[in-house]
Design a protein around this motif. Structure first.
Motif, PDB file in Angstrom:
ATOM      1  N   TYR A 304       0.853  -1.194   0.000  1.00 31.86           N
ATOM      2  CA  TYR A 304       0.000   0.000   0.000  1.00 31.86           C
ATOM      3  C   TYR A 304       0.887   1.241   0.000  1.00 31.86           C
ATOM      4  N   THR A 305       0.402   2.295  -0.609  1.00 31.25           N
ATOM      5  CA  THR A 305       1.157   3.544  -0.663  1.00 31.25           C
ATOM      6  C   THR A 305       0.468   4.575   0.227  1.00 31.25           C
ATOM      7  N   PRO A 306       1.215   5.592   0.662  1.00 30.64           N
ATOM      8  CA  PRO A 306       0.574   6.663   1.435  1.00 30.64           C
ATOM      9  C   PRO A 306      -0.574   7.299   0.643  1.00 30.64           C
ATOM     10  N   GLU A 307      -0.380   7.438  -0.665  1.00 25.67           N
ATOM     11  CA  GLU A 307      -1.421   8.051  -1.506  1.00 25.67           C
ATOM     12  C   GLU A 307      -2.707   7.234  -1.453  1.00 25.67           C
ATOM     13  N   SER A 308      -2.554   5.908  -1.505  1.00 30.98           N
ATOM     14  CA  SER A 308      -3.756   5.070  -1.506  1.00 30.98           C
ATOM     15  C   SER A 308      -4.482   5.171  -0.169  1.00 30.98           C
ATOM     16  N   LEU A 309      -3.722   5.283   0.913  1.00 32.36           N
ATOM     17  CA  LEU A 309      -4.373   5.389   2.222  1.00 32.36           C
ATOM     18  C   LEU A 309      -5.038   6.752   2.367  1.00 32.36           C
ATOM     19  N   ARG A 310      -4.412   7.762   1.795  1.00 30.89           N
ATOM     20  CA  ARG A 310      -5.035   9.099   1.833  1.00 30.89           C
ATOM     21  C   ARG A 310      -6.348   9.103   1.054  1.00 30.89           C
ATOM     22  N   MET A 311      -6.310   8.456  -0.102  1.00 31.81           N
ATOM     23  CA  MET A 311      -7.531   8.382  -0.907  1.00 31.81           C
ATOM     24  C   MET A 311      -8.620   7.653  -0.129  1.00 31.81           C
ATOM     25  N   PHE A 312      -8.219   6.583   0.526  1.00 31.80           N
ATOM     26  CA  PHE A 312      -9.157   5.780   1.303  1.00 31.80           C
ATOM     27  C   PHE A 312      -9.800   6.607   2.419  1.00 31.80           C
ATOM     28  N   ASP A 314     -10.074   9.782   2.632  1.00 32.85           N
ATOM     29  CA  ASP A 314     -10.946  10.811   2.050  1.00 32.85           C
ATOM     30  C   ASP A 314     -12.286  10.223   1.634  1.00 32.85           C
ATOM     31  N   LEU A 315     -12.237   9.054   1.014  1.00 35.14           N
ATOM     32  CA  LEU A 315     -13.474   8.418   0.564  1.00 35.14           C
ATOM     33  C   LEU A 315     -14.368   8.044   1.739  1.00 35.14           C
ATOM     34  N   VAL A 316     -13.748   7.548   2.796  1.00 39.77           N
ATOM     35  CA  VAL A 316     -14.516   7.118   3.962  1.00 39.77           C
ATOM     36  C   VAL A 316     -15.171   8.324   4.638  1.00 39.77           C
ATOM     37  N   GLY A 317     -14.461   9.426   4.683  1.00 39.52           N
ATOM     38  CA  GLY A 317     -15.006  10.630   5.301  1.00 39.52           C
ATOM     39  C   GLY A 317     -15.070  10.512   6.814  1.00 39.52           C
ATOM     40  N   VAL A 318     -15.634  11.520   7.474  1.00 40.89           N
ATOM     41  CA  VAL A 318     -15.776  11.444   8.925  1.00 40.89           C
ATOM     42  C   VAL A 318     -17.249  11.424   9.270  1.00 40.89           C
ATOM     43  N   SER A 319     -17.551  10.749  10.360  1.00 35.93           N
ATOM     44  CA  SER A 319     -18.941  10.623  10.730  1.00 35.93           C
ATOM     45  C   SER A 319     -19.072  10.531  12.237  1.00 35.93           C
ATOM     46  N   LYS A 320     -20.300  10.699  12.696  1.00 37.32           N
ATOM     47  CA  LYS A 320     -20.587  10.630  14.125  1.00 37.32           C
ATOM     48  C   LYS A 320     -21.162   9.269  14.490  1.00 37.32           C
ATOM     49  N   ALA A 321     -21.350   8.401  13.487  1.00 33.84           N
ATOM     50  CA  ALA A 321     -21.967   7.099  13.771  1.00 33.84           C
ATOM     51  C   ALA A 321     -20.994   5.990  13.433  1.00 33.84           C
ATOM     52  N   ASN A 322     -20.856   5.029  14.333  1.00 31.64           N
ATOM     53  CA  ASN A 322     -19.950   3.914  14.081  1.00 31.64           C
ATOM     54  C   ASN A 322     -20.474   3.030  12.963  1.00 31.64           C
ATOM     55  N   SER A 323     -19.590   2.640  12.071  1.00 35.61           N
ATOM     56  CA  SER A 323     -19.971   1.699  11.027  1.00 35.61           C
ATOM     57  C   SER A 323     -18.702   1.051  10.495  1.00 35.61           C
ATOM     58  N   ASP A 326     -16.084  -1.511   4.001  1.00 34.59           N
ATOM     59  CA  ASP A 326     -15.734  -2.716   3.265  1.00 34.59           C
ATOM     60  C   ASP A 326     -14.247  -2.709   2.913  1.00 34.59           C
ATOM     61  N   TYR A 327     -13.580  -3.812   3.218  1.00 35.62           N
ATOM     62  CA  TYR A 327     -12.150  -3.926   2.905  1.00 35.62           C
ATOM     63  C   TYR A 327     -11.893  -3.677   1.413  1.00 35.62           C
ATOM     64  N   ALA A 328     -12.878  -4.037   0.595  1.00 33.67           N
ATOM     65  CA  ALA A 328     -12.731  -3.886  -0.854  1.00 33.67           C
ATOM     66  C   ALA A 328     -12.490  -2.418  -1.244  1.00 33.67           C
ATOM     67  N   MET A 329     -12.913  -1.514  -0.386  1.00 31.97           N
ATOM     68  CA  MET A 329     -12.715  -0.099  -0.693  1.00 31.97           C
ATOM     69  C   MET A 329     -11.227   0.275  -0.598  1.00 31.97           C
ATOM     70  N   LEU A 330     -10.551  -0.344   0.347  1.00 35.00           N
ATOM     71  CA  LEU A 330      -9.111  -0.131   0.478  1.00 35.00           C
ATOM     72  C   LEU A 330      -8.417  -0.671  -0.780  1.00 35.00           C
ATOM     73  N   GLU A 331      -8.874  -1.822  -1.245  1.00 38.19           N
ATOM     74  CA  GLU A 331      -8.295  -2.417  -2.444  1.00 38.19           C
ATOM     75  C   GLU A 331      -8.554  -1.544  -3.670  1.00 38.19           C
ATOM     76  N   TYR A 332      -9.733  -1.006  -3.715  1.00 39.52           N
ATOM     77  CA  TYR A 332     -10.064  -0.099  -4.824  1.00 39.52           C
ATOM     78  C   TYR A 332      -9.050   1.054  -4.865  1.00 39.52           C
ATOM     79  N   CYS A 333      -8.735   1.590  -3.693  1.00 39.30           N
ATOM     80  CA  CYS A 333      -7.845   2.762  -3.635  1.00 39.30           C
ATOM     81  C   CYS A 333      -6.429   2.434  -4.094  1.00 39.30           C
ATOM     82  N   ILE A 334      -5.926   1.265  -3.737  1.00 43.72           N
ATOM     83  CA  ILE A 334      -4.554   0.961  -4.162  1.00 43.72           C
ATOM     84  C   ILE A 334      -4.522   0.671  -5.659  1.00 43.72           C
ATOM     85  N   GLU A 336      -6.470   2.056  -7.879  1.00 42.47           N
ATOM     86  CA  GLU A 336      -6.564   3.364  -8.530  1.00 42.47           C
ATOM     87  C   GLU A 336      -5.218   4.077  -8.497  1.00 42.47           C
ATOM     88  N   ASP A 337      -4.539   3.958  -7.358  1.00 35.64           N
ATOM     89  CA  ASP A 337      -3.269   4.676  -7.218  1.00 35.64           C
ATOM     90  C   ASP A 337      -2.187   4.094  -8.128  1.00 35.64           C
TER      91      ASP A 337
END
Ligand code: ATP
Ligand code: MG
Length: 557
Positions: A304-312, A314-323, A326-334, A336-337
């Motif tokens: 994994y690269t720092p860029e991919s984790l940054r993208m991840f 950003d995509l996840v965003g911040v929220s007030k509710a626990n959730s 999907d691991y697949a989203m991390l894979e998507y980011c790498i 893409e990078d």
């Protein structure tokens, strides 16, 4: 106006709070921090916190501090300090010279405690830990005041000093904030703020035998560093009134503002320290940086690269509710990078020989191959081609199934970047396993020659046998599968037996000379791979599969 409106909508709730503070003049700058306890390796959740805090500082032209929250010497180790610094730097969260240790503030914390005593806002209490718990009450029952609550300021000052001077045994006395035993918020029921504990601290040695509690220490650390926005996870929401009480009563000017967000949880991974420790101890994984784990060190080792984790993040965003994400989203980011950044190489993971019977013996032809068809900037390389090649075992079938367009007797396919070949048959061993596939090539059909004569339905990749380098490839699957249940009935992890597959005799083109740890590549059709930082040597390259090429995960619509 229009633009402005859109900008506001796209801001997350933390940014909105910061905007409000700035517009109301509460602060004229932004300063954030990442405050890890040096008691373990950082994981993907910490990466979120780091990038969030750093990102906010950057966005608002402010500063970001790295501060070790090292007020609890029992669990802390210097080893972790170094790995954390390395991880934060690797992620690109620049803290410049703002590297701090909470333990350097022990004197200020002590002075704050003395100030509270002088103001009648703290007292030394002789109740035992069990008694304190009992007196505290619960959600339904209000707390009971400690019989020591009304000691005089003088007596408290004297006793607290004696605590510091080592006159009392561990646990014999504590200092408590004097707030409100009937508060509906249990955190406000005269919480303990200092305890006697004879522990050697990695930074302050044996200077102190009293140590501040987290809820008292943390706001002071933030205030000393002029943090404006102290961003933490949701479990501290109920502690915020105490945080605010501490900075107010300790009379800090311009006290920090605590804002909580939901922790990041990922599906199909193991993040609990207890579980990882067991996996490491049982030799199921190769230490805390095993590529199947999601510590930052493990993600880095996996490729994994720092860029991919940054993208991840950003995509996840911040929220007030626990959730859970999907691991697949991390894979998507790498994917893409790396897609456009890395060369596409030919590598054979499950080799079988292909012999071109009508190709001249002892001849090596060098073919021009684009490093990345979608990114011409990566240029071209020369790839050797010859009479004997390795291809993937699955690219040949003696008796093809329906819709199989690869090699079978009589069928013509394209060898990627090279020629058209027609399969003529195969050789088998005594057990009937195919050992060699034979074919003939058509010299007219050389790739890039402008040949447009025939169409073929299949293209397969290959590596020339005479120049191939034998390498090891490690394929990974998630270590647990949430759909199958993460835990067994006895509470142990329900491990995926296929989480690691080691392929020892894979073949790659000779274009990997000079490849270094962490370098990554796309292996056509097989996925993205990265040179293992621990076990790879120039003579014996070891690749980790970062991610396969296909995904079920789609972003947007
Ligand atoms: P863990 O128990 O997983 O080690 P922690 O909260 O004990 O986590 P700390 O070193 O105390 O680890 O945390 C440092 C910072 O990282 C804190 O601000 C904490 O809120 C944040 N953090 C920890 N876990 C997560 C997570 N899963 N998602 C986002 N932030 C996190
Ligand atoms: Mg913690």
């Amino acid at each position: 106006m229009e633009d402005n409106k859109e900008e506001i909508i796209s801001k997350n709730f933390i940014e909105q709070e910061i905007d409000k503070d700035l517009s109301e003049g509460v602060y004229n700058h932004v300063q954030t921090r990442f405050p890890p306890e040096p008691n373990g390796y950082l994981h993907i959740g910490h990466a979120k916190s780091i990038l969030l805090n750093y990102g906010l500082a950057k966005k608002y032209g402010g500063k970001f501090n790295l501060r070790f929250d090292d007020t609890n010497p029992t669990k802390e180790k210097t080893e972790f300090v170094e790995s954390i610094i390395e991880d934060v730097k690797w992620l690109g969260a620049e803290f410049d010279d703002r590297l701090y240790f909470a333990s350097n503030y022990f004197q200020e914390m002590y002075d704050c405690a003395v100030l509270l005593i002088r103001k009648g806002k703290a007292f030394v209490c002789d109740l035992t830990a069990d008694e304190i718990r009992e007196y505290r009450g619960d959600f339904k029952t209000p707390g009971k005041e400690s019989p020591y609550r009304n000691r005089s300021v003088e007596e408290n000052l004297k006793l607290f000093e004696e605590m510091k001077d080592g006159k009392y045994k561990d646990g014999e006395k504590v200092l408590r904030a004097r707030i409100d035993m009937s508060s509906p918020n249990i955190n406000m029921r005269d919480p303990v703020i200092y305890r006697v504990a004879r522990m050697t601290h990695h930074n302050t040695g044996d200077t102190w035998c009293i140590y501040p509690m987290y809820d008292f220490a943390h706001p002071i650390e933030d205030a000393i560093e002029h943090i404006t926005h102290s961003i933490c996870t949701l479990e501290f929401e109920d502690h915020r009134p105490l945080y605010d009480w501490v900075v107010k009563e300790c009379e800090f000017e311009n006290p920090p503002h605590q804002i909580e967000f939901a922790k990041l949880y990922l599906t199909n991974v193991v993040t609990g320290k207890r579980y990882i420790k067991k996996l490491v101890e049982d030799n199921i994984v190769d230490g805390w940086e095993d590529p199947r784990l999601v510590s930052i060190a493990a993600l880095r080792r996996r490729g994994y690269t720092p860029e991919s984790l940054r993208m991840f993040v950003d995509l996840v965003g911040v929220s007030k509710a626990n959730s859970s994400v999907d691991y697949a989203m991390l894979e998507y980011c790498i994917r893409e990078d790396l897609k456009l950044k890395r060369p596409r190489m030919m590598a054979i993971l499950d080799p079988i020989k292909l012999v071109i019977d009508n190709y001249p013996e002892d001849t090596t032809e060098y073919l021009n191959v684009a490093n990345n068809l979608e990114n011409p900037e990566l240029g071209e390389r020369k790839v050797p081609f010859g009479k004997e090649l390795y291809i993937e075992r699955e690219d040949f079938m003696e008796e093809p199934i329906k819709k199989y367009f690869r090699l079978f007797p009589g069928n013509e396919v394209r060898l990627m970047n090279a020629y058209f070949v027609t399969c003529t048959g195969c050789e088998k061993d005594e057990n009937g396993n195919v050992t060699v596939v034979h074919c003939t090539y058509d010299p007219e059909t050389k790739s890039g020659s402008g040949f447009e004569g025939r169409k073929v339905k299949g293209t397969i990749h290959w590596v020339a046998a005479s120049t191939a380098q034998e390498v090891e490839c490690r394929l990974y699957e998630n270590i647990v599968d949430e759909e199958k249940g993460k835990l067994n009935e006895d509470g142990s992890l329900n491990l995926n037996p296929n989480s690691l597959t080691v392929l020892k005799n894979c073949y790659v083109e000779p274009s990997f000379e000079g490849a270094r740890a962490y370098d990554s590549y796309q292996f056509v059709r097989n996925g993205f791979f990265c040179i293992d930082c621990k076990d790879s040597t120039p003579e014996h390259l070891v690749f980790n599969r970062i991610v396969s090429l296909k995904s079920s995960f789609k972003i947007g619509k």
